[in-house]
Design an enzyme around this catalytic site. Structure first.
Site, mmCIF file in Angstrom:
data_model
loop_
_atom_site.group_PDB
_atom_site.id
_atom_site.type_symbol
_atom_site.label_atom_id
_atom_site.label_comp_id
_atom_site.label_asym_id
_atom_site.label_seq_id
_atom_site.Cartn_x
_atom_site.Cartn_y
_atom_site.Cartn_z
ATOM 1 N N ASP A 151 0.843 -1.201 0.000
ATOM 2 C CA ASP A 151 0.000 0.000 0.000
ATOM 3 C C ASP A 151 0.882 1.256 0.000
ATOM 4 O O ASP A 151 0.368 2.373 -0.098
ATOM 5 C CB ASP A 151 -0.991 0.002 1.175
ATOM 6 N N SER A 152 2.214 1.074 0.050
ATOM 7 C CA SER A 152 3.139 2.187 -0.196
ATOM 8 C C SER A 152 2.891 2.788 -1.574
ATOM 9 O O SER A 152 3.352 3.891 -1.856
ATOM 10 C CB SER A 152 4.596 1.702 -0.090
ATOM 11 N N ASP A 183 -0.993 -6.120 0.138
ATOM 12 C CA ASP A 183 -1.380 -5.425 1.368
ATOM 13 C C ASP A 183 -2.882 -5.215 1.434
ATOM 14 O O ASP A 183 -3.502 -4.792 0.442
ATOM 15 C CB ASP A 183 -0.717 -4.037 1.428
ATOM 16 N N LYS A 239 -1.357 -9.299 3.345
ATOM 17 C CA LYS A 239 -0.604 -8.805 4.501
ATOM 18 C C LYS A 239 -1.438 -7.748 5.197
ATOM 19 O O LYS A 239 -2.103 -6.944 4.533
ATOM 20 C CB LYS A 239 0.746 -8.228 4.061
ATOM 21 N N GLU A 242 -1.460 -4.997 8.853
ATOM 22 C CA GLU A 242 -0.694 -4.405 9.944
ATOM 23 C C GLU A 242 -1.423 -4.557 11.269
ATOM 24 O O GLU A 242 -2.627 -4.336 11.333
ATOM 25 C CB GLU A 242 -0.470 -2.902 9.674
ATOM 26 N N GLU A 301 9.043 -3.962 10.737
ATOM 27 C CA GLU A 301 9.482 -2.688 10.147
ATOM 28 C C GLU A 301 9.904 -1.709 11.227
ATOM 29 O O GLU A 301 9.206 -1.540 12.232
ATOM 30 C CB GLU A 301 8.339 -2.086 9.303
HETATM 31 N N1 LIG Z 1 9.039 4.999 -0.638
HETATM 32 C C1 LIG Z 1 8.624 4.463 0.506
HETATM 33 N N2 LIG Z 1 9.456 3.701 1.219
HETATM 34 C C2 LIG Z 1 9.052 3.160 2.401
HETATM 35 O O1 LIG Z 1 9.862 2.449 3.023
HETATM 36 C C3 LIG Z 1 7.727 3.395 2.843
HETATM 37 C C4 LIG Z 1 6.880 4.179 2.048
HETATM 38 N N3 LIG Z 1 7.352 4.722 0.894
HETATM 39 N N4 LIG Z 1 5.594 4.413 2.390
HETATM 40 C C5 LIG Z 1 5.020 3.666 3.467
HETATM 41 C C6 LIG Z 1 5.976 3.506 4.519
HETATM 42 C C7 LIG Z 1 6.409 4.793 5.191
HETATM 43 N N5 LIG Z 1 7.732 4.476 5.607
HETATM 44 C C8 LIG Z 1 8.636 5.359 6.191
HETATM 45 C C9 LIG Z 1 8.611 6.691 5.864
HETATM 46 C C10 LIG Z 1 9.533 7.558 6.439
HETATM 47 C C11 LIG Z 1 10.483 7.091 7.345
HETATM 48 C C12 LIG Z 1 11.467 8.037 7.951
HETATM 49 O O2 LIG Z 1 11.492 9.193 7.602
HETATM 50 N N6 LIG Z 1 12.313 7.566 8.853
HETATM 51 C C13 LIG Z 1 13.409 8.358 9.416
HETATM 52 C C14 LIG Z 1 13.161 8.707 10.858
HETATM 53 C C15 LIG Z 1 13.027 7.558 11.812
HETATM 54 C C16 LIG Z 1 12.750 8.009 13.259
HETATM 55 O O3 LIG Z 1 12.629 9.216 13.505
HETATM 56 O O4 LIG Z 1 12.679 7.151 14.145
HETATM 57 C C17 LIG Z 1 14.724 7.602 9.223
HETATM 58 O O5 LIG Z 1 15.764 8.282 9.148
HETATM 59 O O6 LIG Z 1 14.697 6.369 9.093
HETATM 60 C C18 LIG Z 1 10.489 5.751 7.664
HETATM 61 C C19 LIG Z 1 9.563 4.889 7.086
HETATM 62 C C20 LIG Z 1 8.102 3.142 5.208
HETATM 63 N N7 LIG Z 1 7.238 2.914 4.062
HETATM 64 C C1 LIG Z 2 7.343 -1.458 3.121
HETATM 65 C C2 LIG Z 2 6.488 -2.662 2.998
HETATM 66 C C3 LIG Z 2 6.715 -3.640 4.102
HETATM 67 C C4 LIG Z 2 5.027 -2.311 2.882
HETATM 68 O O1 LIG Z 2 4.187 -2.635 3.670
HETATM 69 C C5 LIG Z 2 4.614 -1.521 1.705
HETATM 70 O O2 LIG Z 2 5.410 -1.343 0.755
HETATM 71 O O3 LIG Z 2 3.468 -1.072 1.696
HETATM 72 MG MG LIG Z 3 2.338 -1.626 3.418
#
Ligand SMILES: Nc1nc(=O)c2c([nH]1)NC[C@@H]1CN(c3ccc(C(=O)N[C@@H](CCC(=O)O)C(=O)O)cc3)CN21
Ligand SMILES: CC(C)C(=O)C(=O)O
Ligand SMILES: [Mg+2]
EC number: 2.1.2.11
Length: 300
Positions: free
Chosen positions: A46-47, A85, A115, A117, A184
């Site tokens: 669902d990303s 998802d 899948k 959550e 995750e």
């Molecule tokens: N392109 C993309 N990749 C992804 O992995 C992803 C998506 N979209 N969309 C759905 C979710 C959203 N996700 C995300 C989005 C942002 C961060 C992020 O900015 N993390 C920072 C801060 C972590 C914190 O503060 O604890 C990092 O530096 O990892 C992490 C996961 C993972 N998923």
């Molecule tokens: C990042 C993976 C695990 C996911 O759930 C997604 O792409 O939606």
């Molecule tokens: Mg997902």
């Protein structure tokens, strides 16, 4: 053809200590490339709400959209297991709705598994879907559909209480009948301990090297977005750069008149076109003639 991957293949891979490879796919063309490259699992994530649709969360994604992308990915896939998802609000309202929606993803979207959550609070939903003979993959830790509850995309399970809660949830998902689960955004050490305690395979994304497999969003690992680089993402290519260069070269050649050249044009014997040019019109220009521009609207 190489044997199709099933949920049993994944359990065997864990038991024999071989890693599971998983990547997201949203269309048939990418699915075909990843499948041929040896993906064990293709996730119709669902990303897609973020990377395909441009939303800032996964929340607006609908069941119809997941069915559509799932079918496209299925058509491009020969060997990999396709997991789709369940989108936000497709399984949270009631067990009945959850089973019906999981069934749509498998029957209409041709997914091999779904899948969803959430932790122990979804054990009843998961066992009902599994009872309908639909394999379920769990998803714990940083669960993007709970972005408002988490207060952002923040790493989960950093303190002992939170870590224990996630381990309890993981055990509950295994008991409920999940064949595997995504971990995750959790610390490496929690990823290791959960992986060790479960008999079902864990697939990590930002959960460290001890998980039984890894998943990444395909656009992240291919380097499509220079502005998105969370800590857990490793870029294995710079497609943003390659594509910018490629389309830039194409635009330059079009503007210079060097594309299309002879090599990219169709040939025929010399042809004399005999169709007469249109008779000049004698009618007064009708309404809208102005808008049609100087060629058609030209006074005669
Ligand atoms: N392109 C993309 N990749 C992804 O992995 C992803 C998506 N979209 N969309 C759905 C979710 C959203 N996700 C995300 C989005 C942002 C961060 C992020 O900015 N993390 C920072 C801060 C972590 C914190 O503060 O604890 C990092 O530096 O990892 C992490 C996961 C993972 N998923
Ligand atoms: C990042 C993976 C695990 C996911 O759930 C997604 O792409 O939606
Ligand atoms: Mg997902």
């Amino acid at each position: 053809m190489k044997d199709k991957v099933t949920i049993h293949t994944l359990k065997r891979l864990k038991q024999s200590g071989q890693k599971i490879t998983m990547v997201t796919a949203y269309d048939a063309t990418f699915a075909h490339v990843f499948d041929e490259a040896g993906a064990d699992v293709l996730l119709v994530g669902d990303s897609l709400g973020m990377v395909i649709q441009g939303h800032d969360s996964t929340l607006p994604v609908t069941m119809d959209q997941m069915v559509y992308h799932s079918l496209a990915v299925n058509r491009g896939t020969k060997r990999a297991l396709v997991v789709t998802d369940m989108p936000f609000m497709s399984y949270q309202v009631s067990v009945e709705e959850a089973v019906r929606n999981a069934g749509r993803l498998v029957a209409e979207g041709k997914a091999g598994a779904v899948k969803l959550e959430g932790g122990a609070e979804f054990a009843d939903v998961i066992s009902a879907i599994v009872r309908a003979s639909i394999p379920v993959m769990g998803h714990l830790g940083l669960t993007p559909q709970s972005v408002h509850k988490m207060g952002g995309y923040v790493v989960q399970g950093r303190d002992e209480d939170a870590a224990n809660k996630i381990l309890e949830d993981a055990l509950a998902l295994e008991r409920a009948g999940c064949f595997s689960l995504v971990l995750e955004g959790v610390p490496l050490e929690l990823g290791r301990q959960i992986t060790q305690r479960l008999s079902i395979p864990t697939i990590g994304i930002g959960a460290g090297k001890y998980c039984d497999g890894q998943v990444l969003v395909c656009y992240d690992l291919l380097g499509m977005n220079p502005d998105f680089k969370p800590k857990f993402v490793k870029r294995y290519a710079n497609l943003h750069g390659s594509i910018t260069e490629a389309v830039g070269a194409y635009f330059s050649e079009v503007r210079a008149g060097t594309f299309p050249d002879e090599e990219h044009s169709f040939k025929s014997k010399p042809i004399r076109l005999v169709t007469a040019p249109p008779e000049p019109t004698t009618e007064a220009p009708g309404e809208g003639a102005e808008k049609m521009g100087p060629v058609y609207g030209a006074p005669v």
